[in-house]
Structures are given as C-alpha cells and as structure tokens.
Design a protein around this motif. Sequence first.
Motif, PDB file in Angstrom:
ATOM      1  N   ASP A  81      29.392  50.030  42.342  1.00 49.30           N
ATOM      2  CA  ASP A  81      29.788  49.186  41.218  1.00 49.30           C
ATOM      3  C   ASP A  81      30.356  47.826  41.603  1.00 49.30           C
ATOM      4  O   ASP A  81      30.399  46.923  40.774  1.00 49.30           O
ATOM      5  N   ILE A  82      30.847  47.673  42.824  1.00 48.74           N
ATOM      6  CA  ILE A  82      31.455  46.407  43.237  1.00 48.74           C
ATOM      7  C   ILE A  82      30.849  45.960  44.557  1.00 48.74           C
ATOM      8  O   ILE A  82      30.939  46.659  45.564  1.00 48.74           O
ATOM      9  N   GLN A  83      30.225  44.779  44.517  1.00 50.85           N
ATOM     10  CA  GLN A  83      29.663  44.189  45.723  1.00 50.85           C
ATOM     11  C   GLN A  83      30.037  42.715  45.751  1.00 50.85           C
ATOM     12  O   GLN A  83      29.957  42.025  44.734  1.00 50.85           O
ATOM     13  N   LEU A  84      30.477  42.255  46.919  1.00 54.12           N
ATOM     14  CA  LEU A  84      30.928  40.882  47.084  1.00 54.12           C
ATOM     15  C   LEU A  84      30.255  40.289  48.316  1.00 54.12           C
ATOM     16  O   LEU A  84      30.037  40.989  49.301  1.00 54.12           O
ATOM     17  N   ALA A  85      29.966  38.989  48.267  1.00 58.91           N
ATOM     18  CA  ALA A  85      29.351  38.344  49.424  1.00 58.91           C
ATOM     19  C   ALA A  85      29.617  36.844  49.394  1.00 58.91           C
ATOM     20  O   ALA A  85      29.565  36.221  48.337  1.00 58.91           O
ATOM     21  N   PRO A  86      29.872  36.269  50.582  1.00 62.53           N
ATOM     22  CA  PRO A  86      30.023  34.816  50.660  1.00 62.53           C
ATOM     23  C   PRO A  86      28.644  34.164  50.778  1.00 62.53           C
ATOM     24  O   PRO A  86      27.665  34.818  51.147  1.00 62.53           O
ATOM     25  N   THR A  87      28.581  32.893  50.439  1.00 62.80           N
ATOM     26  CA  THR A  87      27.352  32.135  50.655  1.00 62.80           C
ATOM     27  C   THR A  87      27.640  31.044  51.678  1.00 62.80           C
ATOM     28  O   THR A  87      28.803  30.711  51.947  1.00 62.80           O
ATOM     29  N   GLU A  88      26.588  30.480  52.215  1.00 58.12           N
ATOM     30  CA  GLU A  88      26.747  29.433  53.225  1.00 58.12           C
ATOM     31  C   GLU A  88      27.348  28.163  52.653  1.00 58.12           C
ATOM     32  O   GLU A  88      27.920  27.359  53.389  1.00 58.12           O
ATOM     33  N   ASP A  89      27.245  27.974  51.339  1.00 53.70           N
ATOM     34  CA  ASP A  89      27.759  26.745  50.731  1.00 53.70           C
ATOM     35  C   ASP A  89      29.148  26.908  50.116  1.00 53.70           C
ATOM     36  O   ASP A  89      29.547  26.138  49.235  1.00 53.70           O
ATOM     37  N   GLY A  90      29.934  27.908  50.578  1.00 56.95           N
ATOM     38  CA  GLY A  90      31.321  28.031  50.174  1.00 56.95           C
ATOM     39  C   GLY A  90      31.587  28.755  48.876  1.00 56.95           C
ATOM     40  O   GLY A  90      32.662  28.621  48.309  1.00 56.95           O
ATOM     41  N   LEU A  91      30.615  29.524  48.412  1.00 61.63           N
ATOM     42  CA  LEU A  91      30.821  30.307  47.193  1.00 61.63           C
ATOM     43  C   LEU A  91      31.084  31.757  47.539  1.00 61.63           C
ATOM     44  O   LEU A  91      30.735  32.229  48.622  1.00 61.63           O
ATOM     45  N   LEU A  92      31.683  32.465  46.609  1.00 65.34           N
ATOM     46  CA  LEU A  92      31.844  33.907  46.697  1.00 65.34           C
ATOM     47  C   LEU A  92      31.086  34.492  45.524  1.00 65.34           C
ATOM     48  O   LEU A  92      31.327  34.115  44.371  1.00 65.34           O
ATOM     49  N   CYS A  93      30.157  35.399  45.788  1.00 66.38           N
ATOM     50  CA  CYS A  93      29.366  36.049  44.742  1.00 66.38           C
ATOM     51  C   CYS A  93      29.912  37.450  44.506  1.00 66.38           C
ATOM     52  O   CYS A  93      30.253  38.158  45.452  1.00 66.38           O
ATOM     53  N   LEU A  94      29.982  37.834  43.237  1.00 65.96           N
ATOM     54  CA  LEU A  94      30.470  39.142  42.839  1.00 65.96           C
ATOM     55  C   LEU A  94      29.414  39.812  41.974  1.00 65.96           C
ATOM     56  O   LEU A  94      28.901  39.188  41.040  1.00 65.96           O
ATOM     57  N   ALA A  95      29.112  41.054  42.267  1.00 64.62           N
ATOM     58  CA  ALA A  95      28.248  41.875  41.420  1.00 64.62           C
ATOM     59  C   ALA A  95      29.103  43.042  40.949  1.00 64.62           C
ATOM     60  O   ALA A  95      29.569  43.845  41.755  1.00 64.62           O
ATOM     61  N   LEU A  96      29.348  43.094  39.642  1.00 67.29           N
ATOM     62  CA  LEU A  96      30.184  44.144  39.052  1.00 67.29           C
ATOM     63  C   LEU A  96      29.313  44.976  38.130  1.00 67.29           C
ATOM     64  O   LEU A  96      28.711  44.452  37.196  1.00 67.29           O
ATOM     65  N   GLY A  97      29.243  46.267  38.399  1.00 66.92           N
ATOM     66  CA  GLY A  97      28.357  47.131  37.639  1.00 66.92           C
ATOM     67  C   GLY A  97      29.091  48.137  36.782  1.00 66.92           C
ATOM     68  O   GLY A  97      30.230  48.504  37.048  1.00 66.92           O
ATOM     69  N   SER A  98      28.407  48.563  35.727  1.00 65.78           N
ATOM     70  CA  SER A  98      28.909  49.611  34.845  1.00 65.78           C
ATOM     71  C   SER A  98      27.702  50.307  34.234  1.00 65.78           C
ATOM     72  O   SER A  98      26.560  49.974  34.539  1.00 65.78           O
ATOM     73  N   ARG A  99      27.953  51.226  33.344  1.00 63.65           N
ATOM     74  CA  ARG A  99      26.840  51.907  32.669  1.00 63.65           C
ATOM     75  C   ARG A  99      25.991  50.927  31.879  1.00 63.65           C
ATOM     76  O   ARG A  99      24.806  51.136  31.673  1.00 63.65           O
ATOM     77  N   ALA A 100      26.602  49.845  31.419  1.00 62.27           N
ATOM     78  CA  ALA A 100      25.884  48.855  30.611  1.00 62.27           C
ATOM     79  C   ALA A 100      24.999  47.938  31.456  1.00 62.27           C
ATOM     80  O   ALA A 100      24.151  47.244  30.919  1.00 62.27           O
ATOM     81  N   GLY A 101      25.198  47.916  32.756  1.00 64.04           N
ATOM     82  CA  GLY A 101      24.408  47.058  33.632  1.00 64.04           C
ATOM     83  C   GLY A 101      25.276  46.355  34.655  1.00 64.04           C
ATOM     84  O   GLY A 101      26.448  46.675  34.830  1.00 64.04           O
ATOM     85  N   VAL A 102      24.683  45.374  35.315  1.00 63.19           N
ATOM     86  CA  VAL A 102      25.367  44.635  36.370  1.00 63.19           C
ATOM     87  C   VAL A 102      25.579  43.198  35.917  1.00 63.19           C
ATOM     88  O   VAL A 102      24.681  42.577  35.352  1.00 63.19           O
ATOM     89  N   VAL A 103      26.768  42.690  36.184  1.00 63.71           N
ATOM     90  CA  VAL A 103      27.098  41.302  35.890  1.00 63.71           C
ATOM     91  C   VAL A 103      27.176  40.567  37.216  1.00 63.71           C
ATOM     92  O   VAL A 103      27.834  41.027  38.151  1.00 63.71           O
ATOM     93  N   LEU A 104      26.483  39.423  37.304  1.00 63.37           N
ATOM     94  CA  LEU A 104      26.524  38.603  38.507  1.00 63.37           C
ATOM     95  C   LEU A 104      27.398  37.390  38.243  1.00 63.37           C
ATOM     96  O   LEU A 104      27.206  36.667  37.269  1.00 63.37           O
ATOM     97  N   LEU A 105      28.367  37.183  39.132  1.00 60.21           N
ATOM     98  CA  LEU A 105      29.331  36.104  38.992  1.00 60.21           C
ATOM     99  C   LEU A 105      29.440  35.342  40.306  1.00 60.21           C
ATOM    100  O   LEU A 105      29.165  35.903  41.373  1.00 60.21           O
ATOM    101  N   SER A 106      29.870  34.101  40.225  1.00 57.82           N
ATOM    102  CA  SER A 106      30.156  33.342  41.432  1.00 57.82           C
ATOM    103  C   SER A 106      31.359  32.456  41.197  1.00 57.82           C
ATOM    104  O   SER A 106      31.721  32.154  40.053  1.00 57.82           O
ATOM    105  N   THR A 107      31.991  32.055  42.279  1.00 52.81           N
ATOM    106  CA  THR A 107      33.111  31.126  42.232  1.00 52.81           C
ATOM    107  C   THR A 107      33.226  30.459  43.584  1.00 52.81           C
ATOM    108  O   THR A 107      32.650  30.926  44.571  1.00 52.81           O
ATOM    109  N   GLU A 108      33.959  29.377  43.625  1.00 51.93           N
ATOM    110  CA  GLU A 108      34.244  28.760  44.909  1.00 51.93           C
ATOM    111  C   GLU A 108      35.154  29.702  45.681  1.00 51.93           C
ATOM    112  O   GLU A 108      36.089  30.285  45.111  1.00 51.93           O
ATOM    113  N   ALA A 109      34.906  29.867  46.972  1.00 54.45           N
ATOM    114  CA  ALA A 109      35.690  30.790  47.787  1.00 54.45           C
ATOM    115  C   ALA A 109      37.105  30.271  48.036  1.00 54.45           C
ATOM    116  O   ALA A 109      38.039  31.066  48.176  1.00 54.45           O
ATOM    117  N   ALA A 110      37.290  28.962  48.061  1.00 54.41           N
ATOM    118  CA  ALA A 110      38.596  28.386  48.414  1.00 54.41           C
ATOM    119  C   ALA A 110      39.733  28.850  47.502  1.00 54.41           C
ATOM    120  O   ALA A 110      40.795  29.238  48.008  1.00 54.41           O
TER     121      ALA A 110
END
Length: 131
Positions: A68-97
């Motif tokens: 249900d929870i997966q996180l990963a950095p990107t080369e351009d300074g972002l942090l990506c979040l994948a949050l899952g539930s029975r309803a599906g997965v939500v993909l989010l991003s933010t600046e890592a700083a």
Amino acid sequence: MGPVTERITLYLLTPEGTAAALETEWHYRPDDPYAVRLEFGPETAGACWVLSREMLVAALSCPVGEGDIQLAPTEDGLLCLALGSRAGVVLLSTEAAPVEQFLNATAELVPFGTESERIDWDGGLAALLSA
C-alpha cells in the motif's frame, strides 16, 4: 518538547497527465516516535496516512516500500509517493527538500536510533493486559 508540524504541497498525478496541488500537513510527535502522520485537508474528506519516519528517510535516497505504501526519489529532486487502498492507488509527488527539512526537525526532537527510549513500554503493556 512539542510536536513538529509542517505544511507541504503534494501534487496529485492524474491519469490525464496533469497535476493537482494538495496542501497537506505532516505531523510528528515525540510520544509516537516511529510515525509521521500525513493529513490531507478537507478537499480530500480528511484523509490521513501514517508513514514510517525511517521509511521516509530511506526514500530520500532510494525506492522503498511495497504493498500500500511505496516511495521513491527522482533524479530531479522530487519524492514520489504511491498510496494504495481498496479504491485504488493514488500517485503523488513533491519536492524532496521540504520533506528532508521536516525529517531533520524531527531528528532534532528525537534523534534517530533513540526512538525506543520515548515509548512507555510498561504503560502500553498494562493497557493491553487490562483490555
């Protein structure tokens, strides 16, 4: 010592390839030293996720999580979040700083590796046994 709270903008990635800004609040309390509460405001019906502080720190340098929870950095300074539930997965991003700054503030409050010293083990066990 009080809690650490930070407002961080996350971007909801839509299937159409657009991004919608979501204002979130990240909370850390010394009496719950392993957890970070990620609260999405009223526009998301008050959704809240509890994330591992250790997992968030690791996610700044490499992909972590499964299920249900997966996180990963990107080369351009972002942090990506994948949050899952029975309803599906939500993909989010933010600046890592800002996430890194938030985590540094939590470490000033409760240094990494000292979390277990903050837990009331006897009180927790007593509460379990009395239930």
